[in-house]
Design an enzyme around this catalytic site. Structure first.
Site, short mmCIF file in Angstrom:
data_model
loop_
_atom_site.label_atom_id
_atom_site.label_comp_id
_atom_site.label_asym_id
_atom_site.label_seq_id
_atom_site.Cartn_x
_atom_site.Cartn_y
_atom_site.Cartn_z
N GLY A 179 0.71 -1.08 -0.28
CA GLY A 179 -0.02 0.28 -0.23
C GLY A 179 0.76 1.39 0.06
N SER A 204 6.03 -10.34 -5.33
CA SER A 204 5.16 -10.48 -6.26
C SER A 204 5.30 -8.66 -7.07
CB SER A 204 3.66 -9.87 -5.07
OG SER A 204 3.38 -8.77 -4.40
N ARG A 205 4.59 -9.10 -7.62
CA ARG A 205 4.61 -7.88 -9.03
C ARG A 205 3.32 -7.04 -8.36
NH1 ARG A 205 7.80 -8.02 -13.17
NH2 ARG A 205 8.69 -9.99 -13.41
N THR A 208 -1.80 -2.33 -6.85
CA THR A 208 -2.57 -1.36 -6.44
C THR A 208 -1.30 -0.70 -6.48
OG1 THR A 208 -2.29 -1.93 -3.82
CG2 THR A 208 -4.33 -1.95 -5.33
N THR A 213 7.73 -5.25 -5.14
CA THR A 213 9.18 -5.99 -5.61
C THR A 213 9.67 -6.38 -6.73
OG1 THR A 213 9.34 -6.06 -2.49
CG2 THR A 213 11.05 -6.88 -3.82
N ASP A 266 -7.46 -5.87 -2.88
CA ASP A 266 -6.74 -6.52 -2.29
C ASP A 266 -7.17 -7.30 -1.00
OD1 ASP A 266 -4.47 -8.37 -2.56
OD2 ASP A 266 -2.92 -6.16 -2.27
N LYS A 298 -3.19 -0.73 2.87
CA LYS A 298 -4.61 -1.40 2.88
C LYS A 298 -4.82 -1.53 3.96
CE LYS A 298 -2.07 -3.55 -1.06
NZ LYS A 298 -1.34 -5.13 -1.45
#
Lengths: 501, 501
Positions: A179, A204-205, A208, A213, A266, A298
């Site tokens: 987030g 992960s890619r 939002t 990373t 998410d 988030k």
């Protein structure tokens, strides 16, 4: 007469189309013989190697002849089929898991077995995009309780492979429930890897934010590593930073993320299952969870964070993983960069000792917590040990080893270039920075092309609570072409991401 | 420099693929130039006729050359493009309506303007299947209040055309909120049309049952009528029975139904908007709503029915339509047929006066109510007037006129054949019929191939509360091939749709 006899024997015709989903094309006559219409699904079996998949059907009158089966690239790959390969195709019954999805939409609880079936059917492509979307939205809006979350975690982990380390060293991992901006992983992994622990980090890619990373690490080195490569690199030098989607750890999770992406969804319950399944599959025994809390994060409130912490711990317990959650207030950006290249450069500059700001402070704090959680440092000693790794240059050296081991060539922040089209925004008046809005900066960076355009994004020229004078640069936008720059600049004008008072 | 200059000029290459959605194929190089990746959307404009659509992108290295744009059939049709037509293609920004969909998933109320935008974006294909699914499931699980339902109704009606009748005759309509078998429309429309009222009935294909009215009517005559044809036939002979999906009345509703179909979803709020939008567009001023209530119906309780009645009336009031809702208990099947051909035959037999059962009774009752609602009969006189139309053979004659006007040739029940593969089930013991389960019968009929296979389905040989002796036939299954018959029979054995006590 068995059901199997109703399979049609067809010859493969490989079509050069990347649909990113499993689609095949049937001649209308064959479709009629199989009793199916467009958008329904069939099962296809490669007669030779017995590989079997489920695919959605499109129909044609001419591209594919009677007796042929047109395969999109991904289908051909999954079946290991070439032109002329003999395939058996049969109509597929409506999966029972659809009724479980409907039950979740009706706010019912799902059993472990039902969740397992849903995940399996997503995994084998028996559920279509429409049906998988219904599942994702049902979990988003109606939630998973602890039992369901544990079941989902197990099911996701079982959908893929698992790394088993042949070492006595402790395997650890960390995860930030994002987030925010700032890639702490790029700083934490080399610190931890320098400390004698193993950290096979899969990331992960982004869904939002302006960069995940994996998006940022890819600026420095390839991140599409195999499980075998992650294991080898981690055992050799202590850590790796790979894209989770490229390896077969909880692959269903990646399908779910693909659905969440266009919707910017998410779901909390899903996040916990998603994170813990990957940590479990990566072999981690100690996991640090970073939960930034703030109105633009988030996780919005400390109460929400507390509930999530409990769930993380409970799911960890079921899987034999020791979990610690660190809740941090996040009302301002974490560092100044938004976008893959800008964030990678920023993290590298921290490792190079170029500055030590709130972002660097956070990285050291989290590293210290992780060292203590795994017992590598005594309580209260973690922070200083982590700081020592950074200040001595050991972490930078370790990061360069990781980059090299993954096949990268970008070892220094000075090698990283931004996108060619740039626009600078200036302070409209003298004053104090009252608030820098993370979500507004993120929206502008995404409008500029991030994360798809790696070199695009937003870079802050000021800090929270600082003072500015009229005409002073306050932020810059970078984009790959004039159109994207114009759009991002227009949005920036509208959003006004930096409040001056 | 305006945004328009960023459109790429490409030559159309029409591909013979029916995808049932708007998909185009770009060479990877052009995709890169436009800055988009597979599964994102572009806007395409036909340079000559200015027709414009939004389509989802697939990418290729060879099927479509650099400078070409591969169009699936439906895309080419929508753009009126041929091979070589010059097209302008540009990347499409993320629609704002996605955030409204997310708000509904977060249980928020939507404004009239937000609902309008969502419907427009579905209409112009700016929202993908994934996003439209998220919308449909959000409404299913979190509901629409009255204000939202009215807004949705208006937005759906505005998405298509409207029929305007040039006559002083009253235009009426009816709708059954299904869940049951038996096509009352095929009996009611000819009765009403014989009474001097106009009933331009558009019906849907089924979502969850064994046959929709359009599916059944298609057994007798073509139902893919244009608005112009519906208007002409209705003005000439009083009524028509067309497929709503073929005409441009509330076309977005049909896209939504396509999503609901695989999930067997039918959200209550959406049903009201869907029904009323079509009635409004068809020019109806008096609408009768048939609400069967029962544990196996779409509407389960009288309380639910009451809430829906109120909403129907309130939405009608906003649109200038007088609505009457008739709530009927439905604990047993309505007639004996399940499946398009079987149900069409059954309705025709009622018109032919071959029998008068609970299904025929229901048709007369509803016709009477509609006659009274529109003022064609005084209160309390409707039922007998309707019965008179049936018994005199006037309704049958009218139905034959309608079939002929729509281009059909099936005028008599004896012309309708069932599917060739048949299996009869027999009573396992002597006893009384305790319960015939509508939903179980429906599931079996669907497994046999209905509604896709028109001649497939289930036919009851007994009635509720009747007595049977061991070995007596209780129901038959019809299927187009042996496989479907086997599957349906296996399911029938498992479900045991008729309880004998």
């Amino acid at each position: 007469m068995t059901v199997k006899e109703f399979f049609l024997k067809l010859k493969a015709k490989v079509l050069d189309i990347e649909a990113k989903k499993l689609v095949c094309i049937l001649n209308e006559k064959d479709a009629k013989d199989l009793g199916i219409i467009a958008l329904e699904r069939i099962q296809i079996v490669n007669q030779k190697n017995k590989k079997s998949i489920h695919a959605v059907v499109d129909t044609t009158q001419s591209i594919v002849k009677n007796g042929e089966l047109g395969l999109f690239k991904d289908v051909a790959k999954a079946l290991k089929a070439k032109n002329g390969t003999i395939l058996n195709a049969g109509a597929q019954a409506r999966p029972k898991s659809i009724s479980y999805i409907k039950a979740k939409l009706d706010r019912k609880k799902l059993s472990e077995q039902q969740i397992k079936e849903i995940v399996q059917d997503i995994s084998t492509n028996r559920l279509s995009d429409v049906e998988t979307t219904a599942f994702v939205t049902s979990v988003y809006t109606n939630g998973f309780d602890l039992k369901e979350t544990v079941a989902m975690t197990k099911a996701l982990a079982q959908s893929g492979q698992k790394i088993s380390f042949t070492t006595s060293k402790k395997v650890v991992d960390k995860h930030s429930v994002g987030g925010t901006n700032g890639r702490t992983t790029l700083v934490i992994v080399p610190i931890i890897a320098s400390s004698g622990l193993l950290i096979p980090k899969t990331s992960s890619r982004t869904i939002t934010s302006a960069s995940g990373t994996a998006d940022a690490m890819e600026v420095l080195a390839p991140v599409n590593l195999s499980i075998w490569q992650i294991k080898k690199i981690t055992q050799k030098i202590g850590g790796a930073i790979a894209w989770g989607g490229a390896v077969d750890l909880a692959p269903v999770d990646d399908k779910i993320i693909k659905i969440e992406h266009p919707l910017s969804l998410d779901p909390h319950g899903q996040v916990i299952a998603s994170v813990m399944a990957k940590k479990f599959s990566a072999g981690a025994k100690y996991v640090l969870i970073d939960l930034p809390v703030g109105p633009e994060m988030k996780v919005k409130t400390l109460k929400q964070a507390k509930i999530m912490s409990k769930k993380f711990a409970a799911v960890g317990k079921e899987l034999g993983i020791k979990v610690k959650t660190v809740t941090t207030k996040a009302n301002s950006p974490s560092g100044k960069a938004f976008g893959p290249a800008l964030e990678a450069k920023y993290a590298l500059e921290v490792l190079e000792g170029k500055f030590f700001d709130n972002f660097a402070e956070k990285c050291i704090k989290l590293s210290g917590e992780l060292l203590e959680l795994a017992g590598a440092q005594k309580r209260g000693k973690g922070y200083n040990a982590a700081l020592q790794m950074l200040e001595s240059g050991m972490a930078l050296q370790k990061m360069r080893q990781i980059i090299k081991a993954q096949g990268g060539r970008t070892f220094s922040s000075s090698q990283i270039k931004s996108a060619p089209f740039k626009k600078t925004f200036f302070a409209q008046k003298n004053g104090k920075i009252k608030q820098i809005h993370v979500r507004k900066c993120t929206s502008i960076a995404r409008a500029s092309g991030a994360p798809t355009d790696k070199k695009a994004g937003l870079f802050l020229k000021v800090e929270n609570s600082g003072t500015v004078i009229k005409g002073q640069p306050i932020f810059e936008i970078y984009a790959q072409n004039q159109q994207k720059l114009l759009v991002a600049a227009a949005i920036a004008k509208q959003l006004n991401p930096i409040e001056i008072k």
